[in-house]
Scaffold this motif. Structure first.
Motif, PDB file in Angstrom:
ATOM      1  N   MET A 130      29.301  21.848  31.789  1.00  0.00           N
ATOM      2  CA  MET A 130      30.344  22.039  32.812  1.00  0.00           C
ATOM      3  C   MET A 130      29.761  22.740  34.045  1.00  0.00           C
ATOM      4  O   MET A 130      28.732  23.404  33.953  1.00  0.00           O
ATOM      5  CB  MET A 130      31.495  22.867  32.237  1.00  0.00           C
ATOM      6  N   PRO A 131      30.419  22.616  35.193  1.00  0.00           N
ATOM      7  CA  PRO A 131      29.879  23.180  36.429  1.00  0.00           C
ATOM      8  C   PRO A 131      29.804  24.705  36.395  1.00  0.00           C
ATOM      9  O   PRO A 131      30.607  25.378  35.748  1.00  0.00           O
ATOM     10  CB  PRO A 131      30.884  22.718  37.491  1.00  0.00           C
ATOM     11  N   THR A 132      28.824  25.228  37.122  1.00  0.00           N
ATOM     12  CA  THR A 132      28.694  26.665  37.332  1.00  0.00           C
ATOM     13  C   THR A 132      29.056  26.963  38.776  1.00  0.00           C
ATOM     14  O   THR A 132      28.498  26.362  39.701  1.00  0.00           O
ATOM     15  CB  THR A 132      27.263  27.141  37.037  1.00  0.00           C
ATOM     16  N   THR A 133      29.984  27.895  38.967  1.00  0.00           N
ATOM     17  CA  THR A 133      30.525  28.189  40.292  1.00  0.00           C
ATOM     18  C   THR A 133      30.334  29.655  40.639  1.00  0.00           C
ATOM     19  O   THR A 133      30.693  30.533  39.852  1.00  0.00           O
ATOM     20  CB  THR A 133      32.025  27.850  40.350  1.00  0.00           C
ATOM     21  N   PHE A 134      29.791  29.910  41.823  1.00  0.00           N
ATOM     22  CA  PHE A 134      29.633  31.272  42.321  1.00  0.00           C
ATOM     23  C   PHE A 134      30.622  31.480  43.459  1.00  0.00           C
ATOM     24  O   PHE A 134      30.673  30.676  44.399  1.00  0.00           O
ATOM     25  CB  PHE A 134      28.209  31.508  42.827  1.00  0.00           C
ATOM     26  N   ILE A 135      31.405  32.579  43.380  1.00  0.00           N
ATOM     27  CA  ILE A 135      32.435  32.864  44.389  1.00  0.00           C
ATOM     28  C   ILE A 135      32.191  34.249  44.967  1.00  0.00           C
ATOM     29  O   ILE A 135      32.152  35.244  44.226  1.00  0.00           O
ATOM     30  CB  ILE A 135      33.853  32.828  43.781  1.00  0.00           C
ATOM     31  N   THR A 136      32.044  34.351  46.278  1.00  0.00           N
ATOM     32  CA  THR A 136      31.913  35.665  46.908  1.00  0.00           C
ATOM     33  C   THR A 136      33.297  36.258  47.159  1.00  0.00           C
ATOM     34  O   THR A 136      34.285  35.536  47.309  1.00  0.00           O
ATOM     35  CB  THR A 136      31.149  35.579  48.244  1.00  0.00           C
ATOM     36  N   GLY A 137      33.372  37.580  47.184  1.00  0.00           N
ATOM     37  CA  GLY A 137      34.648  38.252  47.437  1.00  0.00           C
ATOM     38  C   GLY A 137      35.706  37.903  46.425  1.00  0.00           C
ATOM     39  O   GLY A 137      36.879  37.724  46.765  1.00  0.00           O
ATOM     40  N   ALA A 138      35.296  37.833  45.146  1.00  0.00           N
ATOM     41  CA  ALA A 138      36.192  37.280  44.121  1.00  0.00           C
ATOM     42  C   ALA A 138      36.838  38.323  43.218  1.00  0.00           C
ATOM     43  O   ALA A 138      37.348  37.979  42.162  1.00  0.00           O
ATOM     44  CB  ALA A 138      35.421  36.273  43.262  1.00  0.00           C
ATOM     45  N   ASN A 139      36.827  39.569  43.635  1.00  0.00           N
ATOM     46  CA  ASN A 139      37.398  40.601  42.762  1.00  0.00           C
ATOM     47  C   ASN A 139      38.910  40.767  42.928  1.00  0.00           C
ATOM     48  O   ASN A 139      39.540  41.532  42.199  1.00  0.00           O
ATOM     49  CB  ASN A 139      36.719  41.950  43.023  1.00  0.00           C
ATOM     50  N   LYS A 140      39.512  40.023  43.881  1.00  0.00           N
ATOM     51  CA  LYS A 140      40.957  40.143  44.079  1.00  0.00           C
ATOM     52  C   LYS A 140      41.476  38.922  44.816  1.00  0.00           C
ATOM     53  O   LYS A 140      40.718  38.075  45.286  1.00  0.00           O
ATOM     54  CB  LYS A 140      41.298  41.414  44.877  1.00  0.00           C
ATOM     55  N   SER A 141      42.780  38.836  44.899  1.00  0.00           N
ATOM     56  CA  SER A 141      43.476  37.899  45.768  1.00  0.00           C
ATOM     57  C   SER A 141      43.020  36.456  45.571  1.00  0.00           C
ATOM     58  O   SER A 141      42.922  35.979  44.451  1.00  0.00           O
ATOM     59  CB  SER A 141      43.293  38.357  47.226  1.00  0.00           C
ATOM     60  N   LEU A 142      42.756  35.746  46.672  1.00  0.00           N
ATOM     61  CA  LEU A 142      42.425  34.325  46.597  1.00  0.00           C
ATOM     62  C   LEU A 142      41.151  34.064  45.804  1.00  0.00           C
ATOM     63  O   LEU A 142      41.068  33.092  45.051  1.00  0.00           O
ATOM     64  CB  LEU A 142      42.265  33.755  48.006  1.00  0.00           C
ATOM     65  N   GLY A 143      40.163  34.929  45.959  1.00  0.00           N
ATOM     66  CA  GLY A 143      38.920  34.746  45.224  1.00  0.00           C
ATOM     67  C   GLY A 143      39.117  34.840  43.729  1.00  0.00           C
ATOM     68  O   GLY A 143      38.591  34.026  42.957  1.00  0.00           O
ATOM     69  N   LEU A 144      39.895  35.814  43.300  1.00  0.00           N
ATOM     70  CA  LEU A 144      40.140  36.004  41.871  1.00  0.00           C
ATOM     71  C   LEU A 144      41.004  34.883  41.313  1.00  0.00           C
ATOM     72  O   LEU A 144      40.765  34.397  40.192  1.00  0.00           O
ATOM     73  CB  LEU A 144      40.798  37.363  41.625  1.00  0.00           C
ATOM     74  N   GLU A 145      42.012  34.466  42.070  1.00  0.00           N
ATOM     75  CA  GLU A 145      42.858  33.357  41.609  1.00  0.00           C
ATOM     76  C   GLU A 145      42.047  32.069  41.505  1.00  0.00           C
ATOM     77  O   GLU A 145      42.224  31.288  40.552  1.00  0.00           O
ATOM     78  CB  GLU A 145      44.029  33.159  42.569  1.00  0.00           C
ATOM     79  N   THR A 146      41.163  31.844  42.454  1.00  0.00           N
ATOM     80  CA  THR A 146      40.282  30.677  42.375  1.00  0.00           C
ATOM     81  C   THR A 146      39.408  30.754  41.137  1.00  0.00           C
ATOM     82  O   THR A 146      39.225  29.752  40.424  1.00  0.00           O
ATOM     83  CB  THR A 146      39.418  30.579  43.639  1.00  0.00           C
ATOM     84  N   ALA A 147      38.870  31.929  40.858  1.00  0.00           N
ATOM     85  CA  ALA A 147      38.044  32.119  39.663  1.00  0.00           C
ATOM     86  C   ALA A 147      38.842  31.808  38.405  1.00  0.00           C
ATOM     87  O   ALA A 147      38.370  31.104  37.507  1.00  0.00           O
ATOM     88  CB  ALA A 147      37.509  33.546  39.617  1.00  0.00           C
ATOM     89  N   ARG A 148      40.055  32.314  38.349  1.00  0.00           N
ATOM     90  CA  ARG A 148      40.892  32.085  37.165  1.00  0.00           C
ATOM     91  C   ARG A 148      41.144  30.597  36.961  1.00  0.00           C
ATOM     92  O   ARG A 148      41.018  30.080  35.842  1.00  0.00           O
ATOM     93  CB  ARG A 148      42.241  32.815  37.337  1.00  0.00           C
TER      94      ARG A 148
END
Length: 230
Positions: A1-19
């Motif tokens: 499966m894909p591996t995704t790196f997200i900056t600024g992901a500890n809250k808000s849109l970044g965290l929701e995207t991670a989830r």
């Protein structure tokens, strides 16, 4: 499966995207400056935390080394980290205020993208998603029927206009990578004082671009309803 790196992901849109991407089966790496918040955020969605400060070359290089050692490469880079910057009377804005916003919102994308390109190119289907904003669109900010026309955010808007143009230019040059820009729309975050649609709705355009197939678009600027004017 894909591996995704997200900056600024500890809250808000970044965290929701991670989830959402974890739920979709991705291996997700939550990038954030603060180790305590970053680890807690990553644990809450079943992701792995990687410390990164997008304004610092050494921090970005360390993040690349961390990912190379653990995952070996990435398939998707989501440049989500951003700041609103100073708001208020334009007469009070200084060059230092503008520099601070550009360093995170624009220079940070260049720094992170440059550093992660070798890891992206290990993927058979590499994707970059830059989180931009309708506040950086000439068309939307001049349309009286759009909410973007009701606000004046010179520093933030200028930086996001740069993000969108940067995206289109990278898409032309990086022909082996699909590069697109997402507009979350007016989302109820700390940037908007809690005004707007839900974070889940705001993340939809980011998730959609992160999960495009091999024949997906490049050089596009979209929100959850479709393509947007520049």
């Amino acid at each position: 499966m894909p591996t995704t790196f997200i900056t600024g992901a500890n809250k808000s849109l970044g965290l929701e995207t991670a989830r959402r991407l974890v739920e979709a089966g991705h291996t997700v790496l939550v990038g954030a400056r603060d180790p305590e918040r970053g680890r807690a955020a990553a644990a809450s969605v079943g992701a792995r935390f990687v410390r990164i400060d997008v304004t610092d070359d050494a921090s970005v290089d360390a993040a690349v080394a961390d990912v190379a050692a653990h995952e070996g490469g990435i398939d998707i880079l989501i440049n989500n980290a951003g700041v609103l910057g100073r708001v208020g009377p334009v007469e009070e804005f200084t060059a230092a205020d503008m520099r601070e916003v550009l360093e995170v919102n624009v220079v940070g994308i260049v720094r992170v993208t440059h550093a992660f390109l070798p890891l992206l190119r290990t993927s058979p289907n590499p994707v970059i998603v830059n989180v931009s904003s309708g506040m950086g669109s000439f068309g939307l900010t001049q349309d009286p029927d759009r909410v973007e026309s009701r606000y004046a955010l010179p520093l933030y808007s200028a930086s996001k206009a740069a993000v969108t143009m940067l995206t289109t230019q990278y898409a032309k040059e990086l022909k082996d990578i699909r590069v697109n820009a997402a507009d979350p729309g007016q989302t109820a975050t700390d940037f908007t004082g809690g005004v707007g649609h839900s974070v889940a709705e705001g993340a939809e355009s980011i998730v959609a671009l992160a999960t495009i197939g091999a024949a997906g678009p490049t050089g596009r600027f979209v929100d959850r309803s479709g393509e947007l004017p520049w």
